[in-house]
Write an enzyme that holds these catalytic residues in place. Structure first.
Site, PDB file in Angstrom:
ATOM      1  N   HIS A 261       0.873  -1.190   0.000  1.00 41.32           N
ATOM      2  CA  HIS A 261       0.000   0.000   0.000  1.00 41.32           C
ATOM      3  C   HIS A 261       0.900   1.228   0.000  1.00 41.32           C
ATOM      4  O   HIS A 261       1.559   1.518  -0.994  1.00 41.32           O
ATOM      5  CB  HIS A 261      -0.932  -0.099   1.211  1.00 41.32           C
ATOM      6  CG  HIS A 261      -2.055   0.879   1.243  1.00 41.32           C
ATOM      7  ND1 HIS A 261      -2.364   1.707   0.211  1.00 41.32           N
ATOM      8  CD2 HIS A 261      -2.950   1.181   2.231  1.00 41.32           C
ATOM      9  CE1 HIS A 261      -3.399   2.472   0.533  1.00 41.32           C
ATOM     10  NE2 HIS A 261      -3.771   2.176   1.765  1.00 41.32           N
ATOM     11  N   HIS A 300      -2.487  -1.917 -10.317  1.00 37.90           N
ATOM     12  CA  HIS A 300      -3.430  -1.338  -9.369  1.00 37.90           C
ATOM     13  C   HIS A 300      -4.699  -2.167  -9.367  1.00 37.90           C
ATOM     14  O   HIS A 300      -5.112  -2.662 -10.410  1.00 37.90           O
ATOM     15  CB  HIS A 300      -3.754   0.122  -9.741  1.00 37.90           C
ATOM     16  CG  HIS A 300      -4.296   0.889  -8.589  1.00 37.90           C
ATOM     17  ND1 HIS A 300      -5.620   0.866  -8.256  1.00 37.90           N
ATOM     18  CD2 HIS A 300      -3.674   1.672  -7.685  1.00 37.90           C
ATOM     19  CE1 HIS A 300      -5.792   1.612  -7.187  1.00 37.90           C
ATOM     20  NE2 HIS A 300      -4.636   2.113  -6.812  1.00 37.90           N
ATOM     21  N   ASP A 356       2.769   5.587  -7.149  1.00 41.23           N
ATOM     22  CA  ASP A 356       4.024   5.427  -6.418  1.00 41.23           C
ATOM     23  C   ASP A 356       5.250   5.310  -7.305  1.00 41.23           C
ATOM     24  O   ASP A 356       6.379   5.345  -6.808  1.00 41.23           O
ATOM     25  CB  ASP A 356       3.947   4.178  -5.523  1.00 41.23           C
ATOM     26  CG  ASP A 356       3.056   4.434  -4.339  1.00 41.23           C
ATOM     27  OD1 ASP A 356       3.128   5.545  -3.801  1.00 41.23           O
ATOM     28  OD2 ASP A 356       2.290   3.534  -3.967  1.00 41.23           O
TER      29      ASP A 356
END
Ligand code: CMC
Length: 423
Positions: A261, A300, A356
């Site tokens: 996460h 994702h 990210d």
């Protein structure tokens, strides 16, 4: 629905594209066995709530907070205004905005005892562990926060949490560096004040390059909410016990700490460093395809074409590198992205860069060590967690979270005391 075991048919209403799990409980093979349930590890296809906070269309790459597209908010708004929007549902008037900014600014200080116990952490404590513990501990400073049915009280705790997160996050950072904790400066904006608490040394007044302040503010906006992700689900699940919002937020921070996460951007940087140079990329990609490696920052659960946040971050990357100089890992990241996007393995699985993939490079350019990345994510996500928590506690349909299980263990065994088993 027709039960093939019995041939019996049932009417199960479809509402908002879903069926109620409780409605299929009426489907039974016989009177002895329990009703039908759904098995859904990771809640891949289960809606746990109704929510008016954030809309995502993963196939089209759309992300909206309260109906406003993320691209417009990132370009034209600021983090505190977005926080107001998430919590209240609408953009503020001038008076509402000024009052909100004033409230948040004047609650950035923490009780001196918070400082004392933060100083008690080991010299090399991970800042995320410190943040997690400190936010949980705030519940002991504000015992009235347990009164979650009072709307003024809820508002007060929401303000305190958004205001104090940068202070706690910055102090967690200073702690590992052995530097004195810096108190908030109420003359500065939310994001510049955070940078000040992180980096101020002996100068009388801290000043940051406005381009860096804007880039970090945009990153906070991009992270502010993402509907029912792992940490928000943790906040809602823990909040459903009617605990105070500090404890519920601490649960969100704990969930965010994990490498799948919020910890992913830290893993991206470590991965890029391990790859080391552009010529090693094909070997690394082979490792991913053979299942030996994972391409961190890719993939994702929801976005299957592109992550809209990743696009905005690429632009922020350029702005930051204009001030700080280019991060040498950028070349590896760009080449890795190019190769992966053309490769059948990634195309077939719809794996694209997520938020990210590039954020770690910006954070590093801003002088943050990797351990701080998740702390930055947590500060940005706080208004989202609180907006969702606020929605949860007012939602009459919500109950304490308590999923079912499929029991796979032994049954009804006779206990033999240790003295007999070990004889
Ligand atoms: N590298 C290589 N293969 C991958 C990756 C990856 N990053 N992500 C998924 N796959 C493969 C996976 O092995 C599976 O292959 P197969 O069908 O052959 O078994 C297929 O793609 C589907 O993946 P999944 O694990 O079923 O997908 P998921 O929705 O359960 O997981 C994810 C989503 C984000 C946890 C996962 O893509 C992942 O671990 N990515 C790397 C970590 C990361 O970047 N996380 C940040 C997410 S964005 C920030 C946030 O919201 O927290």
């Amino acid at each position: 629905m027709r039960d093939n075991r019995t041939g019996q048919s049932y009417d199960v209403p479809i509402l908002d594209g879903t069926i109620k799990a409780s409605d299929i409980g009426q489907i039974k093979a016989d009177d002895e066995t329990p009703g039908l349930a759904v098995y859904d590890p990771g809640f891949v296809n289960t809606a746990s709530c109704r929510s008016a906070v954030t809309f995502i269309d993963g196939d089209k790459g759309i992300l909206e907070y309260r109906g406003y597209p993320i691209e417009q908010l990132a370009e034209k708004s600021n983090f505190l205004e977005v926080s107001y929007l998430l919590i209240h549902g609408d953009l503020p008037t001038k008076e509402q905005y000024d009052a909100w900014v004033h409230e948040i600014t004047y609650h950035t200080f923490v009780h001196e005892n918070v400082r004392d116990f933060m100083e008690g952490f080991r010299y090399d404590a991970h800042p995320m562990g410190m943040l997690l513990a400190s936010v949980g501990a705030l519940s002991t400073f504000y015992p009235e926060s347990r009164n979650i049915s009072d709307s003024d009280n809820r508002h007060m705790q929401i303000v305190r949490l958004i205001a104090k997160m940068p202070t706690l996050g910055a102090w967690s950072f200073r702690h590992a560096q052995g530097k004195p904790y810096v108190y908030p400066d109420n003359d500065l904006s939310y994001t510049e004040n955070f940078l000040g608490m992180l980096f101020k040394m002996s100068e009388r007044k801290f000043e940051a390059d406005p381009r860096l302040v804007k880039a970090l503010d945009v990153l906070f906006i991009l992270h502010a909410d993402h509907e029912q992700n792992c940490s928000t689900n943790a906040v809602r699940s823990v909040g459903s016990s009617q605990v105070d919002p500090y404890s519920a937020t601490a649960a969100g921070i704990a969930a965010l700490y994990g490498p799948l996460h919020g910890g992913a951007n830290e893993s991206v940087l470590r991965m890029l460093r391990r790859i080391g140079s552009v010529d090693k990329i094909p070997e690394f990609i082979d490792g991913v395809k053979n299942g030996k490696e994972k391409l961190m920052g890719f993939g994702h659960r929801v976005y299957k074409n592109f992550d809209p946040r990743a696009k905005i971050i690429k632009k922020a990357c350029d702005d930051v590198f204009e001030v700080t100089g280019v991060n040498p890992l950028l070349e590896i990241a760009q080449e890795l992205e190019k190769i992966a996007l053309e490769d059948e393995y990634f195309i077939k699985r719809k794996l694209y860069p997520n938020v990210d993939f590039y954020s770690g490079l910006i954070y590093e350019a801003l002088q943050f060590p990797p351990e701080m990345f998740t702390v930055l994510f947590a500060i940005g996500r706080t208004p989202g967690w609180l907006a969702q928590w606020h929605e949860l506690v007012q939602d009459k349909e919500q109950k304490i979270a308590r999923p079912k299980q499929i029991y796979t263990g032994e049954r009804t065994r006779d206990f033999v005391p240790a003295s007999e088993r070990w004889a």
